[in-house]
Design a protein around this motif. Sequence first.
Motif: not given
Length: 536
Positions: A397-404, A407-416, A505-508
């Motif tokens: 999941y680093g492409r979306w949740i890992y950045g400058r 790890f960004l604070d949180a993620f939820n794979l159900t809410l798509r 890596a990644g965005g913010a």
Amino acid sequence: MAFRHIRTCLATLLVALLAISGGAPAAAATATQAAGSYAALPASQRAVFDDLERRTFQWFWDTTPAANGLTPDRWPGAAPSSIAAVGFALTAYGIGAERGYVTRAQAAQRTLATLRFFAHAPQGDGARGVSGYHGFFYHFLDMKTGLRQGGTELSSIDTTLLLGGVLFAQSYYDRDTPQEREIRALADTIYRRVDWTWMQPRPPLVSMGWTPERGFIDADWAGYSEANLLYILALGSPTHAPPAQAWAAWTRTNDKQWGRFHGYEFLNFAPLFGHQYSAAWIDFRGIRDAYMRRHGLDYFENARRAAHAQRAYAIANPGGWAGYGADVWGLTASDGPGGATMRVNGVLHGFKGYNARGAGLDYVDDDGTIAPTAAAGSIAFAPDIAVPAVLAMHRDYGRWIYGRYGFLDAFNLTLRDPLIPPDAGRVVPGFGWVDTDYIGIDQGPILLMLENWRSGFVWTVMKKNPYVRRGLQRAGFTGGWLERGQSPARGRWRRPVRPIIPAQAGGAFQRAKAGSSSRRATRAGVVATGPRPAPG
């Protein structure tokens, strides 16, 4: 694929064996520590943790103004300073110096600016124009002026987390230079000034806080939580310490939280931050208070079981949330989508914003939102399960949740579904909801526990602090390094080699359940006061 399958089978077998034994204490913990050591990992995996530690340190260094040391509650979202985040930052600077991210002189300069601010910040009983009162500080401070932000409370627990960093600085900067002598003197002033007995309107317990508008909050710290550190630092005070029976009073209700959850028997606290915060600074391995002596374990082993129980809960996945499994787990106080609702397995669910998510006997609060700090901040306790989780989240999941800044604070794979708008963060079609902020009190456990896992550095420094030792002893802790009077020799800690960091890596708040703990804050940082109800 074959290796991954074997690893998963072995991990499952380990969970089953530990469940049968009730979470076999010392021997199992020692074995899993060795199996999950940093040195035992292949170079490619060590590089992931090198990168994560460096990026997480850099969050504290880059977002904190050098002039006053007031670390923001979150970034890049607009936010006041969180005094708890400052405590983690003060510790981060020492880690940065030892890892070679900054020089010791740079770390000392930033630390000195921070301590000068808190030593000289205005104190008083007014509602405006002050930063604290009776040595305590307001939960949130204006980033520029350092004065009370909005209606925030004078917070006993957030002052405690600040003091964790203050006392770390006092013990780390031990050289005979004008700069480091001043650091030690200022740290002493800040710590000694805190009037713990004033914060006891219902002694011997300590109140959660106070405001000039309404007086003391109608709730005290009672029962196992992150207030473990609060009572230790309070009891260690040479000026305003509560009576020793405050510890016994705090632990008196622990039996309500003791029991078996998903195959593990331990002292429960649903969000993992309650197990991590105190242990970020204090090495609980082999030292026990009266309560833990009766149960035959220590708080370190207790936290290991809590992490394993959460992983077992994620594998069982009673809520049917997307993505949960052996390597995707971890509930704690974190951001969340907020506002959005959708049906999951035919049941209508609402998603919460910042909330004290957790799973334990005390409560289960789960909306499918995973916080990487839950697993990464447990790595010193349970590397056998935390290491695979961090690697999997980074890899998959680093492409979306890992950045400058890691790890960004949180993620939820159900809410798509992009047609279901969240209150915060963003929905990535085909992936899920992703936060856009980093939060200081979630970055802190990642950084400190990574370093404790790798080297024990923060623990080693804190063992030298006389106030921490006194607090532990007055609380009734015996055994291990504390009973031996162990004061690690200077030569024990070796400066690590600075890792090579690849290209970028990644965005913010509201947290805790009734009868549980802690932080009540809106995203803007303006805090309501009063008893700590369920967040939402």
